[in-house]
Design an enzyme around this catalytic site. Sequence first.
Site, PDB file in Angstrom:
ATOM      1  CE1 TYR A   1      32.918   1.822  18.928  1.00 28.61           C
ATOM      2  CE2 TYR A   1      33.799   3.327  17.239  1.00 28.61           C
ATOM      3  CZ  TYR A   1      32.715   3.220  18.109  1.00 28.61           C
ATOM      4  OH  TYR A   1      31.596   3.544  18.132  1.00 28.61           O
ATOM      5  CB  SER A   2      37.683  -2.763  14.782  1.00 25.21           C
ATOM      6  OG  SER A   2      36.410  -3.070  14.875  1.00 25.21           O
TER       7      SER A   2
ATOM      8  NE  ARG B   1      35.341   4.063  12.663  1.00 21.36           N
ATOM      9  CZ  ARG B   1      34.945   5.114  12.478  1.00 21.36           C
ATOM     10  NH1 ARG B   1      35.355   6.265  12.999  1.00 21.36           N
ATOM     11  NH2 ARG B   1      33.851   4.927  11.295  1.00 21.36           N
ATOM     12  CG  ASP B   2      38.739   0.294  12.448  1.00 20.21           C
ATOM     13  OD1 ASP B   2      38.129   0.347  13.591  1.00 20.21           O
ATOM     14  OD2 ASP B   2      37.872   0.716  11.467  1.00 20.21           O
TER      15      ASP B   2
ATOM     16  CG  LEU C   1      24.941  -5.508  16.998  1.00 19.73           C
ATOM     17  CD1 LEU C   1      24.217  -4.726  16.369  1.00 19.73           C
ATOM     18  CD2 LEU C   1      26.422  -4.939  16.910  1.00 19.73           C
TER      19      LEU C   1
ATOM     20  CD  GLN D   1      34.412  -3.453  17.830  1.00 16.34           C
ATOM     21  OE1 GLN D   1      33.856  -2.537  17.847  1.00 16.34           O
ATOM     22  NE2 GLN D   1      35.327  -3.975  18.699  1.00 16.34           N
TER      23      GLN D   1
ATOM     24  CG  ASN E   1      30.364  -4.253  15.120  1.00  7.92           C
ATOM     25  OD1 ASN E   1      29.966  -4.479  16.361  1.00  7.92           O
ATOM     26  ND2 ASN E   1      31.210  -3.045  14.717  1.00  7.92           N
ATOM     27  CG  ASP E   2      33.989  -4.258  12.728  1.00 10.61           C
ATOM     28  OD1 ASP E   2      32.975  -4.392  12.343  1.00 10.61           O
ATOM     29  OD2 ASP E   2      34.562  -3.170  12.809  1.00 10.61           O
TER      30      ASP E   2
HETATM   31  C1  FRU Z   1      33.086  -1.057  11.447  1.00 19.01           C
HETATM   32  C2  FRU Z   1      33.187  -0.174  12.649  1.00 19.01           C
HETATM   33  C3  FRU Z   1      34.713   0.114  12.972  1.00 19.01           C
HETATM   34  C4  FRU Z   1      34.977   0.366  14.083  1.00 19.01           C
HETATM   35  C5  FRU Z   1      33.872  -0.461  14.846  1.00 19.01           C
HETATM   36  C6  FRU Z   1      33.080   0.053  15.863  1.00 19.01           C
HETATM   37  O1  FRU Z   1      32.144  -1.762  11.309  1.00 19.01           O
HETATM   38  O2  FRU Z   1      32.572   0.931  12.257  1.00 19.01           O
HETATM   39  O3  FRU Z   1      35.111   1.177  11.976  1.00 19.01           O
HETATM   40  O4  FRU Z   1      35.925   0.209  14.799  1.00 19.01           O
HETATM   41  O5  FRU Z   1      32.860  -0.712  13.877  1.00 19.01           O
HETATM   42  O6  FRU Z   1      32.419  -1.056  16.341  1.00 19.01           O
END
Ligand code: FRU
Length: 492
Positions: free
Chosen positions: A106-107, A167-168, A44, A63, A46-47
């Site tokens: 994480y991001s 986060r992020d 998978l 991610q 993601n970001d």
């Molecule tokens: C957004 C999120 C971020 C986090 C990441 C984890 O999609 O939830 O806030 O860092 O994905 O995969």
Amino acid sequence: MEWTLKQRYRTYDSMTQKEQKKLEALVSDSIWRQKYHIQPQYGLLNDPNGFVWYNGRYYLFYQWFPFGAVHGMKHWFQTESFDLVNWENKGVALKPEYGYESHGIYSGSGFVHDQNLYLFYTANKRDDKWNRHAAQCLAIMDIKGEIVKLPEPIIKSQPQGYTEHFRDPKVWKADNKFYMIVGAQRQNSTGCALLYQSSDLKQWTWIGEVKTKERDFGFMWECPDYFELQNHGVLLFSPQGLQPKGDVYQNIYQSGYFIGNPLDTEKGSFEHGDFQELDAGFDFYAPQTTLSPDGRRILVGWMGLPEIEYPTDSEGWAHCLTLPRELSIHEEKVIQKPVVELELLRGEKVEATKILNNESTSFKGIAGDIYELLAEFSASTAKEFGIELRVGANEKTVIKYNSFEKKISFDRTHSGQSFAEEFGSIRKCSFESKTISIRVFVDVSSVEIFVNNGEKVFTGRIFPSKESRGIRFFSHGGRTNVKVVKWVIDEK
Ligand code: FRU
């Protein structure tokens, strides 16, 4: 398949050859693999993370959970490109190693300093009681591409008054100082962004919250990004917990921006207008921007959403990134155009023009499943006009303008395999213009629609059958002139 925690929280190192072969076989049977979007080899995505120009190329990480289409142990996967079009997979860049990152990297963002690439990320940990702990961390990549993590987080935990939803980090430089913005949640369960400052990128001081006019706007702001463009300050973020309102906030979570005066970095205060969504479509979240070497502000988003099941989940992979978009500002709105480099994808070109008179028509040579299409509609007296694409026996995806409602809509009700139906299958937004140009990028399982040169954008995944390759243009209840150009996008 039901995933146990043990299966979800494994690092990529522990994948056996047998597991990998099995995943690869599963993915290779998928009819919905994309041809020109960044997608995971399996697992998978993601970001987008760490998007930056460094050492003569773009770096774009994402991610990644390797073992299947579920949110589990996140790694940063690395890709590189010289032109924003051809991307090379480089493998895992950051993986969980330390106790404080035991449940995922994480991001975060990338920042170039002293010839090195600084990668800021969130270390995610769950303790024995499954309580979350988040810390902001730094890894430094040198010119040879070697990445070394700092042995300790640079920000160990959230400040008082905020929860562990912290986060992020996104970092930038202004007036010879470094700033970091981090997504956060107040103790009263409302979302916000926190501002930090540093003079060496390693030691950070908390300035305070970014003071916006919204004190109660969703329960968490994920993936904040701040930049200045054409003398405006723009705060991008992905708020969670907004309720649908008219045509907006229809997806499970949103992504958008406040635009205003440049941020006062000393006080953290930001004067701005109302929140505006970036994308009026279905699958768009957690975008991140960077600057190109020639000074363009470029955005890439995740073409997916959290907590939604997608048709490829059972095929061992999920999601892709959007095409890169160049941002500009016009009348307090962010305009998003596909980056000019995407013209490199253009293959064989076919053109057609016609006055559509209460009819639906197709043109010779204009069909397919992987292409760029530009349709300019003008001089319309019709009630509605538009395009149907990925048309097959029982399938079609419809983009149309309704001149009574003065709305553009993107309808995936009959696009193919349905999903996320509880959030509706039509998206609309108000739009007024004498001529309407619709530029669409179609890949095997996605549609990205740019209206009037990026004034409005709709992004969505669709899952049609292979045979659904028709394209039709229509005008109902009157006449409309249409001028069409279609470019094949050649398979790589
Ligand atoms: C957004 C999120 C971020 C986090 C990441 C984890 O999609 O939830 O806030 O860092 O994905 O995969």
